[in-house]
Scaffold this active site. Structure first.
Site, PDB file in Angstrom:
ATOM      1  CG  HIS A 101      -2.086  -0.973   1.088  1.00 31.26           C
ATOM      2  ND1 HIS A 101      -2.079  -2.215   1.682  1.00 31.26           N
ATOM      3  CD2 HIS A 101      -3.278  -0.904   0.437  1.00 31.26           C
ATOM      4  CE1 HIS A 101      -3.206  -2.853   1.402  1.00 31.26           C
ATOM      5  NE2 HIS A 101      -3.951  -2.081   0.648  1.00 31.26           N
ATOM      6  CE  LYS A 108      -1.077  -0.194  -6.469  1.00 29.22           C
ATOM      7  NZ  LYS A 108      -1.380  -0.213  -7.897  1.00 29.22           N
TER       8      LYS A 108
HETATM    9  P1  NAD Z   1      -2.296  -9.159 -10.699  1.00 22.74           P
HETATM   10  O1  NAD Z   1      -1.062  -9.463  -9.942  1.00 22.74           O
HETATM   11  O2  NAD Z   1      -3.240 -10.257 -11.011  1.00 22.74           O
HETATM   12  O3  NAD Z   1      -1.916  -8.436 -12.076  1.00 22.74           O
HETATM   13  C1  NAD Z   1      -0.828  -7.549 -12.217  1.00 22.74           C
HETATM   14  C2  NAD Z   1      -0.154  -7.858 -13.544  1.00 22.74           C
HETATM   15  O4  NAD Z   1       0.947  -6.960 -13.699  1.00 22.74           O
HETATM   16  C3  NAD Z   1       0.405  -9.287 -13.592  1.00 22.74           C
HETATM   17  O5  NAD Z   1      -0.019  -9.937 -14.762  1.00 22.74           O
HETATM   18  C4  NAD Z   1       1.922  -9.088 -13.547  1.00 22.74           C
HETATM   19  O6  NAD Z   1       2.613 -10.084 -14.273  1.00 22.74           O
HETATM   20  C5  NAD Z   1       2.074  -7.693 -14.164  1.00 22.74           C
HETATM   21  N1  NAD Z   1       3.277  -6.975 -13.713  1.00 22.74           N
HETATM   22  C6  NAD Z   1       3.697  -6.759 -12.440  1.00 22.74           C
HETATM   23  N2  NAD Z   1       4.878  -6.107 -12.452  1.00 22.74           N
HETATM   24  C7  NAD Z   1       5.189  -5.890 -13.758  1.00 22.74           C
HETATM   25  C8  NAD Z   1       6.298  -5.299 -14.402  1.00 22.74           C
HETATM   26  N3  NAD Z   1       7.338  -4.792 -13.728  1.00 22.74           N
HETATM   27  N4  NAD Z   1       6.308  -5.265 -15.765  1.00 22.74           N
HETATM   28  C9  NAD Z   1       5.292  -5.791 -16.482  1.00 22.74           C
HETATM   29  N5  NAD Z   1       4.214  -6.385 -15.903  1.00 22.74           N
HETATM   30  C10 NAD Z   1       4.180  -6.438 -14.560  1.00 22.74           C
HETATM   31  O7  NAD Z   1      -3.046  -7.987  -9.903  1.00 22.74           O
HETATM   32  P2  NAD Z   1      -4.538  -7.430 -10.088  1.00 22.74           P
HETATM   33  O8  NAD Z   1      -5.359  -7.977  -8.985  1.00 22.74           O
HETATM   34  O9  NAD Z   1      -4.980  -7.578 -11.487  1.00 22.74           O
HETATM   35  O10 NAD Z   1      -4.301  -5.896  -9.784  1.00 22.74           O
HETATM   36  C11 NAD Z   1      -4.006  -4.983 -10.847  1.00 22.74           C
HETATM   37  C12 NAD Z   1      -3.816  -3.591 -10.276  1.00 22.74           C
HETATM   38  O11 NAD Z   1      -5.005  -3.188  -9.616  1.00 22.74           O
HETATM   39  C13 NAD Z   1      -2.686  -3.526  -9.249  1.00 22.74           C
HETATM   40  O12 NAD Z   1      -1.910  -2.369  -9.463  1.00 22.74           O
HETATM   41  C14 NAD Z   1      -3.402  -3.471  -7.936  1.00 22.74           C
HETATM   42  O13 NAD Z   1      -2.657  -2.734  -7.019  1.00 22.74           O
HETATM   43  C15 NAD Z   1      -4.714  -2.791  -8.284  1.00 22.74           C
HETATM   44  N6  NAD Z   1      -5.804  -3.209  -7.391  1.00 22.74           N
HETATM   45  C16 NAD Z   1      -6.187  -4.528  -7.306  1.00 22.74           C
HETATM   46  C17 NAD Z   1      -7.200  -4.890  -6.428  1.00 22.74           C
HETATM   47  C18 NAD Z   1      -7.655  -6.319  -6.251  1.00 22.74           C
HETATM   48  O14 NAD Z   1      -8.478  -6.588  -5.352  1.00 22.74           O
HETATM   49  N7  NAD Z   1      -7.189  -7.259  -7.058  1.00 22.74           N
HETATM   50  C19 NAD Z   1      -7.844  -3.892  -5.675  1.00 22.74           C
HETATM   51  C20 NAD Z   1      -7.423  -2.569  -5.774  1.00 22.74           C
HETATM   52  C21 NAD Z   1      -6.403  -2.237  -6.655  1.00 22.74           C
HETATM   53  N1  USQ Z   2      -8.749 -10.849   5.901  1.00 16.19           N
HETATM   54  C1  USQ Z   2      -9.332 -11.790   6.729  1.00 16.19           C
HETATM   55  N2  USQ Z   2      -9.241 -13.092   6.360  1.00 16.19           N
HETATM   56  C2  USQ Z   2      -8.624 -13.489   5.216  1.00 16.19           C
HETATM   57  C3  USQ Z   2      -8.041 -12.535   4.374  1.00 16.19           C
HETATM   58  C4  USQ Z   2      -8.112 -11.212   4.753  1.00 16.19           C
HETATM   59  O1  USQ Z   2      -9.910 -11.463   7.750  1.00 16.19           O
HETATM   60  O2  USQ Z   2      -8.600 -14.698   4.959  1.00 16.19           O
HETATM   61  C5  USQ Z   2      -8.833  -9.420   6.263  1.00 16.19           C
HETATM   62  C6  USQ Z   2      -7.479  -8.717   6.293  1.00 16.19           C
HETATM   63  O3  USQ Z   2      -6.845  -8.858   7.562  1.00 16.19           O
HETATM   64  C7  USQ Z   2      -7.900  -7.291   5.982  1.00 16.19           C
HETATM   65  C8  USQ Z   2      -9.094  -7.455   5.042  1.00 16.19           C
HETATM   66  O4  USQ Z   2      -9.571  -8.784   5.247  1.00 16.19           O
HETATM   67  O5  USQ Z   2      -8.353  -6.644   7.121  1.00 16.19           O
HETATM   68  C9  USQ Z   2      -8.797  -7.251   3.580  1.00 16.19           C
HETATM   69  O6  USQ Z   2      -7.723  -8.111   3.173  1.00 16.19           O
HETATM   70  P1  USQ Z   2      -7.526  -8.489   1.629  1.00 16.19           P
HETATM   71  O7  USQ Z   2      -6.381  -9.423   1.535  1.00 16.19           O
HETATM   72  O8  USQ Z   2      -8.823  -8.904   1.043  1.00 16.19           O
HETATM   73  O9  USQ Z   2      -7.199  -7.053   0.971  1.00 16.19           O
HETATM   74  P2  USQ Z   2      -5.890  -6.152   0.995  1.00 16.19           P
HETATM   75  O10 USQ Z   2      -4.750  -6.813   1.643  1.00 16.19           O
HETATM   76  O11 USQ Z   2      -6.291  -4.819   1.518  1.00 16.19           O
HETATM   77  O12 USQ Z   2      -5.530  -6.006  -0.550  1.00 16.19           O
HETATM   78  C10 USQ Z   2      -6.475  -6.138  -1.610  1.00 16.19           C
HETATM   79  C11 USQ Z   2      -5.690  -6.275  -2.906  1.00 16.19           C
HETATM   80  C12 USQ Z   2      -4.896  -4.990  -3.148  1.00 16.19           C
HETATM   81  C13 USQ Z   2      -5.837  -3.808  -3.120  1.00 16.19           C
HETATM   82  C14 USQ Z   2      -6.638  -3.754  -1.836  1.00 16.19           C
HETATM   83  C15 USQ Z   2      -7.745  -2.721  -1.898  1.00 16.19           C
HETATM   84  O13 USQ Z   2      -4.812  -7.394  -2.845  1.00 16.19           O
HETATM   85  O14 USQ Z   2      -4.254  -5.072  -4.408  1.00 16.19           O
HETATM   86  O15 USQ Z   2      -5.122  -2.614  -3.249  1.00 16.19           O
HETATM   87  O16 USQ Z   2      -7.313  -5.018  -1.662  1.00 16.19           O
HETATM   88  S1  USQ Z   2      -8.016  -1.927  -0.359  1.00 16.19           S
HETATM   89  O17 USQ Z   2      -8.097  -2.947   0.671  1.00 16.19           O
HETATM   90  O18 USQ Z   2      -9.250  -1.213  -0.476  1.00 16.19           O
HETATM   91  O19 USQ Z   2      -6.880  -1.073  -0.116  1.00 16.19           O
END
Ligand code: NAD
Ligand code: USQ
Length: 398
Positions: A190, A193
């Site tokens: 985080h 970001k």
């Molecule tokens: P993910 O890991 O599935 O996808 C990320 C992709 O980026 C992967 O395919 C990876 O190979 C590629 N990548 C990473 N580093 C790279 C690099 N240096 N060069 C080229 N490619 C690279 O993740 P996601 O869940 O699809 O998340 C995508 C974006 O959205 C992330 O930036 C994440 O922080 C953000 N995001 C995700 C969630 C969630 O819940 N999944 C929530 C909020 C924000």
């Molecule tokens: N949690 C549980 N049990 C689990 C997994 C998680 O209680 O089995 C709890 C964690 O402790 C936390 C919350 O659920 O309090 C969320 O955890 P998470 O793993 O679902 O989410 P987080 O680590 O915050 O990360 C995910 C994505 C990240 C994105 C983020 C959005 O992996 O890429 O940025 O969600 S946010 O949370 O809004 O910042």
């Protein structure tokens, strides 16, 4: 529109690439496949059987006649190739998903902390500096996170979309100033970001870059209409202790009869959005970019908020599985309020998918269907935020 999707092989990037291609954009994916390599390192696989990227693209072409390009490139390490690609393709927009995105992975070791910072900050900076160097007017849309704001800093006050108006005391009285909402990250991931945010602010101010930062909540769900067209297009579903996010983990755990892994009291309130809405939000952001010279445009990409224990109880009620309250491996508040402003996307036409509509479909069509692929030894989270924190016991599947 010609669009580069950085990180387009990932969980959010793949369905977004298909959606943008489906509605007529000319899409090129850039990805170094690092996420697939991390699966090998962690000895875990997506619950859904994702296909190699070449096969995914060939199936999409065969089914729709639409071509999506693919470039295997490391955004953090291969700056010259990135700049050359932008100059050659002359995209109208870049959507940037290409970062290491798991908070637990980012906390698991010194190496993972260093990798996450090096990868994410360098990737973002390289994208920005390459756009400036190209001299092209490319709009950048970045996937940020709700976690940049932290949880509970301002009590029950609504979290604004990016900016806060504050009163600054001066000798001549108070003046109003708009500032980026204070950053309060809860993991190394985080934190990257929050660093990205400063990079965007600088390049928007200094070079007039048009940047949109989407502060997205936790994405749940798996399929979009496009990924559901053929099993070979299926999206990734992470369920392991590092990459699985909370609601998808609960759905998968319910499907195999594993106790639901609530961390601590489960009083953590978080923001959620379905993957179908993620792809729509990116489309809306692309269609509504800031003007040159504008400050970074920030959207809170969130459709609802829930407490973790309420989600567990909801899934338990739907499926009959039990809830386990485990020692929390993270440093985070036991309980927090979360009130998020999110008017912009709704005003621009987003019609959200709520938990109440999508949960059962997800358990039935994805988690139950692929449950035999699950490795139960990978479910309980093992990454702890500080040395010496208590690790949860293994939970036996009945
Ligand atoms: P993910 O890991 O599935 O996808 C990320 C992709 O980026 C992967 O395919 C990876 O190979 C590629 N990548 C990473 N580093 C790279 C690099 N240096 N060069 C080229 N490619 C690279 O993740 P996601 O869940 O699809 O998340 C995508 C974006 O959205 C992330 O930036 C994440 O922080 C953000 N995001 C995700 C969630 C969630 O819940 N999944 C929530 C909020 C924000
Ligand atoms: N949690 C549980 N049990 C689990 C997994 C998680 O209680 O089995 C709890 C964690 O402790 C936390 C919350 O659920 O309090 C969320 O955890 P998470 O793993 O679902 O989410 P987080 O680590 O915050 O990360 C995910 C994505 C990240 C994105 C983020 C959005 O992996 O890429 O940025 O969600 S946010 O949370 O809004 O910042």
């Amino acid at each position: 529109m010609k669009v580069l999707v950085l990180g387009g092989d990932g969980f959010c990037g793949w369905p977004t690439s298909l959606h943008l291609s489906d509605i007529g954009h000319d899409v090129t994916i850039v990805d170094n496949l690092s996420r697939r390599k991390i699966d090998l390192e962690l000895e875990v696989e997506s619950l859904t059987p994702i296909r190699p990227v070449g096969e995914r693209l060939a199936v999409w072409r065969a089914l729709t006649g639409k071509e999506i390009g693919f470039v295997n490139l490391d955004l953090a390490e291969e700056y010259d190739r990135l700049e050359a690609l932008i100059r050659a393709l002359e995209p109208d927009a870049i959507v940037h998903f290409g970062e290491q995105r798991a908070a637990p992975y980012s906390m698991r070791s010194v190496a993972a902390k260093r990798y996450t910072v090096d990868n994410n900050v360098r990737a973002t900076h390289n994208v920005l500096v390459a756009v400036v160097a190209s001299g092209l007017d490319v709009a950048v849309v970045h996937l940020g996170t709700m976690g940049v704001y932290g949880y509970g800093w301002s009590g029950s006050a609504p979290i604004p979309e990016g900016y806060l108006t504050v009163k600054v005391p001066t000798p001549d009285g108070e003046i109003d100033r708009e500032i980026l909402h204070p950053a309060n990250p809860g993991s190394v991931y985080h934190m990257t970001k929050t660093l990205d945010q400063l990079l965007f602010a600088f390049y928007a101010k200094n070079d007039g870059l048009r940047v949109t930062d989407l502060h997205q909540g936790i994405v749940w769900g798996t399929q979009t209409p496009q990924t559901a067209l053929d099993e070979r297009l299926i999206n990734r579903f992470d369920y392991d202790g590092d990459y699985g996010t909370v609601l998808n983990r609960f759905l998968m755990q319910a499907a195999i009869g594993h106790p639901l892994t609530v961390h601590g009291t489960g009083g953590q309130t978080r923001a959620f959005i379905h993957i179908r809405d993620t792809v729509r939000c990116v489309q809306i952001a692309l269609e509504n970019p800031p003007a040159r010279g504008d400050k970074v445009k920030v959207f809170n990409q969130v459709t609802e908020t829930h407490r973790v224990r309420d989600l567990a109880e909801l899934v338990a009620k739907l499926t009959g599985v039990e809830v386990a309250y485990l020692p929390n491996p993270r440093v985070e508040a036991d309980e927090n309020e979360l009130n998020v402003e999110r008017a912009q996307f709704v005003a621009l036409g987003l019609d959200p998918t709520f938990l109440s509509e999508g949960l059962l479909e997800e358990v039935r069509d994805v988690a139950s269907r692929y449950k035999d692929r699950a490795d139960t030894s990978k479910i309980v989270a093992r990454s702890v935020w500080r040395k010496g924190m208590e690790v949860a016991p293994d939970l036996v599947v009945r």
